[in-house]
Enzyme design. Structure first.
Site, PDB file in Angstrom:
ATOM      1  N   GLU A   1       0.829  -0.815  -0.149  1.00 12.73           N
ATOM      2  CA  GLU A   1       0.148   0.193  -0.446  1.00 12.73           C
ATOM      3  C   GLU A   1       0.922   1.575  -0.209  1.00 12.73           C
ATOM      4  O   GLU A   1       0.431   2.363  -0.373  1.00 12.73           O
ATOM      5  CB  GLU A   1      -0.924   0.344   1.246  1.00 12.73           C
ATOM      6  CG  GLU A   1      -1.672  -0.606   0.882  1.00 12.73           C
ATOM      7  CD  GLU A   1      -2.285  -2.599   1.917  1.00 12.73           C
ATOM      8  OE1 GLU A   1      -0.879  -2.629   2.133  1.00 12.73           O
ATOM      9  OE2 GLU A   1      -2.981  -3.105   1.918  1.00 12.73           O
TER      10      GLU A   1
ATOM     11  N   PHE B   1     -12.197  -6.875  13.743  1.00  3.58           N
ATOM     12  CA  PHE B   1     -11.245  -7.358  12.861  1.00  3.58           C
ATOM     13  C   PHE B   1     -10.615  -6.644  11.992  1.00  3.58           C
ATOM     14  O   PHE B   1     -11.144  -6.568  11.525  1.00  3.58           O
ATOM     15  CB  PHE B   1     -11.418  -8.980  12.086  1.00  3.58           C
ATOM     16  CG  PHE B   1     -10.410  -9.433  11.126  1.00  3.58           C
ATOM     17  CD1 PHE B   1      -8.972  -9.822  11.810  1.00  3.58           C
ATOM     18  CD2 PHE B   1     -10.733  -9.290   9.648  1.00  3.58           C
ATOM     19  CE1 PHE B   1      -8.452 -10.626  10.864  1.00  3.58           C
ATOM     20  CE2 PHE B   1      -9.774  -9.816   9.154  1.00  3.58           C
ATOM     21  CZ  PHE B   1      -8.427 -10.158   9.196  1.00  3.58           C
TER      22      PHE B   1
ATOM     23  N   LYS C   1     -17.795  -0.853   6.183  1.00  2.96           N
ATOM     24  CA  LYS C   1     -18.160  -2.060   5.135  1.00  2.96           C
ATOM     25  C   LYS C   1     -19.887  -2.296   5.068  1.00  2.96           C
ATOM     26  O   LYS C   1     -20.129  -2.400   3.535  1.00  2.96           O
ATOM     27  CB  LYS C   1     -17.403  -3.195   5.653  1.00  2.96           C
ATOM     28  CG  LYS C   1     -17.698  -4.324   4.771  1.00  2.96           C
ATOM     29  CD  LYS C   1     -17.410  -5.921   4.820  1.00  2.96           C
ATOM     30  CE  LYS C   1     -17.560  -6.645   3.820  1.00  2.96           C
ATOM     31  NZ  LYS C   1     -16.949  -8.001   3.619  1.00  2.96           N
TER      32      LYS C   1
END
Ligand SMILES: Cc1cc2nc3c(=O)[nH]c(=O)nc-3n(C[C@H](O)[C@H](O)[C@H](O)COP(=O)(O)OP(=O)(O)OC[C@H]3O[C@@H](n4cnc5c(N)ncnc54)[C@H](O)[C@@H]3O)c2cc1C
Ligand SMILES: Cc1ncc(C[n+]2csc(CCOP(=O)(O)OP(=O)(O)O)c2C)c(N)n1
Ligand SMILES: [Mg+2]
Lengths: 163, 579
Positions: free
Chosen positions: B50, B112, B162
């Site tokens: 990244e 997570f 998300k």
């Protein structure tokens, strides 16, 4: 010199941490910071007490203005202004000092909010210096707890900090 | 049109005119990757780390002026991007970084791959957003680009949980044509009164200096800067970030200033009586010892960011505005003015500068049997006819590239100045090449720096971005070694790597051409050969003189007139009446 900077800032979750983070990242001194919503629910008003040389204060105001969430700010110290801070102070009382504490609170225009056989809670507002003076006047051994709001302020006259 | 959050994001990027997005997938951005898969308007460049994504986007941005766009997943994806975000922040580069976040419902539960990206990135972004509602994606993206590209540009992070991109929830999509943010109104034109005062002061100057910086590149003001400087006939010096904003081959250009600037530029600054700083921020690598910085000068400063003005050096005439319109106004005022620059004083000033120039401070041992790094850069300049885009990493090689490649155009010199990020050069070169497929792109690097993002050689193969890597291999972290030689009695503590890979084989393993050069006479022909291989990435591992140092040098805490030169200076005058 001590400066009181008054800030109108977007009322968003990250806004406070942007201001606090700026001060720690750049090593600016921060004496107190108060925040509360305003009559316009989209805005918060923040009052920040800091100190530093003229050059540092200039940088502080510029860096604050640079934060996208900051809508407007003024340095109250630049003009005539009123400063107030709220203090709640819990004092241990005995037969010997009770009367003295009460009269001192009177002199400083404090109010006694709570009484138990062994304590007083005194409420007091005023410029931060006045609160300092009251604390200094009370016997240090008798102070159980001091809670101060941090200074807030407003400019005198017609000028005002608004959109 | 009803779209999911993920689709809205991609449509917004398309409507914003985004050509490339540099990214790496992961759990939190899988909905977005699925939406990417179903279209081909926005091209995705899959990097290998990244950090590489951010530097490639940054190279794209620096070479075009358009914002670079990055997409990373939550947690480690986001933290890996931070170095590149900070790099862009320090050099005021427009960038929009989209990071995935864990679903809204579990934010704050140590879920997570959860990391507080808004919190982590806050000190190194211009602004950041956490999107809490699918209906806000389009507007937030518009705002992100607006903030990133206007005023003093910078990176903006948009963190998207998300659930906000869930394909099952569709809402109407419309990309806003315009946004305004009530608390954000960057200055543009500059105060007329200040501009007038500045012009008056400039026309009275006896020993003037034009000190221009990255703001002239960022603000697309090369043409105006050049016209302004020619009109006045004053000497021009550039910061590391400003190189190319004024043509290096112009006879008014006296080189870079600062720590590794030329003797004439630093002496000129020191002795000057009027300095105009144009889009430059008085960085400590430029000013040296602050108490002794430009002791005789009145200073004019043009900057779009009020916080850059009088931050370290108190200036006399501040002008808050964009360089381009401010210079345009100044040019007009100079033209209209009855006054002209003081010819006699200026002639004497140029005579003095010529004396300083006679020291030839960038000279080096041209007879050496070893390959001199300076020679390599001079040959690179000739072979590419001064037309290449040159990216660099951080260290001695970076300074030599800055000193010996004469940049005549802006946006050709691509380096990390403010943060000094090793690992920048290679991914940045990939971003540049994508934006300029027909141009020569060289990455001048060192054997230590290039290993920090070496994995991007794989990206270069996948996307067919043929770049030329000029590895000035001195088997040392040369810049560190140089400081240890000067300040720590040559105790080379951990500045040498005992094991250095065979770069030729490494390049070949990644599918590229690798060539090692260890004789001076091979430098020129091999460079020519490499640049003739138009469609291949070539890794030139050039074994250079190990002990070479960067000169001139102002050591930390010293003043402009206290420079360390290769050969002690002559004609050094502190007698300001001399010329
Ligand atoms: C190993 C190493 C050695 C270095 N040595 C040197 C050296 O010798 N000399 C040197 O110069 N640097 C050197 N640097 C780089 C240095 O650290 C700084 O990055 C650099 O000096 C900053 O350049 P600048 O002042 O042009 O500012 P930039 O970082 O380019 O900032 C641009 C300024 O312009 C303003 N601006 C942006 N856009 C506009 C606009 N449109 N209109 C008006 N203003 C605008 C910004 O607000 C900002 O203040 C070195 C770096 C490294 C890593
Ligand atoms: C990520 C990072 N870590 C450490 C440094 C400190 N540093 C600056 S220059 C340098 C050495 C660079 O060595 P090399 O790439 O071989 O270049 P050279 O100076 O030898 O040309 C180091 C370690 C840095 N700038 N960036
Ligand atoms: Mg090296």
């Amino acid at each position: 010199m001590r400066h009181i900077i008054s800030i109108l800032i977007e009322n968003e979750s990250g806004a406070l941490s942007r201001v606090a983070g700026l001060f720690s990242a750049r090593g600016y001194n921060i004496e107190s910071l108060t925040v509360a919503p305003t009559e316009d629910p989209s805005l918060s008003r923040m009052t920040l007490v800091t100190s530093g040389s003229d050059q540092i204060i200039e940088q502080i105001t510029k860096q604050l203005n640079k934060l996208i969430d900051v809508v407007k700010l003024i340095d109250l110290a630049e003009d005539a202004h009123i400063e107030r801070e709220l203090m709640l102070i819990k004092i241990k009382t005995t037969d010997k000092n009770r009367a003295e504490v009460r009269s001192m609170a009177d002199i400083f225009r404090g109010r006694i909010l709570d009484i138990t056989p062994e304590t007083y809670v005194v409420e007091m507002t005023g410029p931060s210096e006045k609160l300092d003076a009251f604390i200094a006047a009370v016997d240090a051994d008798c102070i159980i707890e001091v809670v101060r709001s941090g200074a807030t302020g407003i400019s005198r006259g017609e000028k005002g900090l608004h959109l | 049109m009803e779209l999911s959050g993920a689709e809205i994001l991609i449509h917004s990027l398309k409507d914003e005119g985004v050509e490339y997005i540099f990214g790496y997938p992961g759990g939190a951005v899988l909905h977005i990757y699925d939406a990417l898969f179903k279209q081909d308007d926005v091209k995705h460049i899959l990097v290998r780390h990244e950090q590489g994504a951010t530097h490639a986007a940054d190279g794209y941005a620096r070479s075009t002026g358009k914002p670079g766009v990055v997409l990373v997943t939550s947690g480690p994806g986001a933290t890996n991007a931070v170095t590149g975000i900070a790099t862009a922040y320090m050099d005021s580069i427009p960038m929009v970084v989209i990071s995935g976040q864990v679903p809204s419902a579990v934010i704050g539960s140590d879920a997570f791959q959860e990391v507080d990206m808004v919190g982590i990135s806050r000190p190194c972004v211009k602004h950041n957003f956490l999107v809490k509602d699918v209906n806000q994606i389009a507007e937030t993206i518009k705002k992100a680009f607006y903030v990133a590209t206007t005023g003093r540009p910078g990176p903006v992070v948009v963190d998207i949980p998300k659930d906000i991109t869930d394909p099952r929830f569709k809402v109407p999509y419309k990309y806003p044509k315009k946004v305004s943010i009530r608390s954000y109104n960057p200055a543009v034109s500059g105060q007329k009164g200040q501009i007038k005062k500045a012009v008056e002061l400039l026309l009275e100057a006896q020993r003037p200096m034009i000190y221009s910086g990255g703001g002239c590149v960022i603000g697309e003001a090369s043409k105006e800067l050049t016209e302004f400087s020619h009109l006045l006939g004053y000497p021009v010096t550039n910061t590391l970030m400003g190189l190319g904003a004024f043509p290096a081959t112009d006879k008014q250009f006296i080189g870079m200033l600062g720590m590794h600037g030329t003797y004439e530029a630093n002496m000129g600054m020191h002795e000057s009586d009027v300095i105009i700083a144009i889009g430059a921020r008085f960085d400590d690598r430029v000013t040296g010892k602050l108490d002794e910085f430009c002791p005789y000068a009145k200073i004019i400063h043009i900057d779009v960011d009020p916080a850059s003005i009088s931050k370290t050096v108190k200036v006399d005439i501040p002008i808050v505005g964009e360089v381009k319109p401010v210079l345009e106004q100044m040019i007009e005022l100079i033209r209209e003015s009855k006054k002209a620059p003081d010819k006699k004083a200026l002639d004497a000033w140029w005579k003095q500068i010529k004396l300083w120039q006679e020291n030839d401070c960038l000279n080096y041992d041209r007879e050496s049997k070893l390959i001199k790094p300076q020679y390599v850069i001079e040959q690179l300049y000739e072979v590419t006819k001064g037309e290449a885009f040159v990216t660099s990493d951080v260290g001695q090689h970076q300074m030599w590239a800055a000193q010996y490649y004469k940049f005549d155009k802006p946006r050709r010199w691509i380096n990390s100045g403010g943060l000094g990020t090793m690992g920048f050069g290679l991914p940045a070169a990939i971003g540049v090449k994508l934006a300029h497929p027909d141009a020569d792109v060289a990455c001048v690097t060192g054997e230590a720096s290039v290993q920090m993002c070496i994995q991007e050689l794989s990206t270069a193969l996948q996307y067919k971005t043929p770049i030329k890597i000029i590895n000035l291999n001195n088997r040392y972290m040369g810049m560190v070694r140089q400081w240890q030689e000067f300040s720590y009695e040559s105790r080379y503590s951990h500045s040498y790597m005992d094991t250095i890979p065979e770069f030729v084989k490494l390049a070949e393993a990644y599918g590229h051409v690798g060539i090692r050069i260890d004789k001076p006479e091979d430098v020129r022909p091999t460079l020519e050969k490499a640049f003739a291989m138009k469609d291949r990435t070539v890794f030139l591992d050039i074994i250079t003189d190990q002990m070479e140092n960067v000169y001139p040098m102002i050591e930390a805490g010293k003043a402009h007139n206290d420079m360390k030169l290769r050969v002690a200076a002559t004609g050094t005058t502190t007698d300001r009446e001399l010329a």
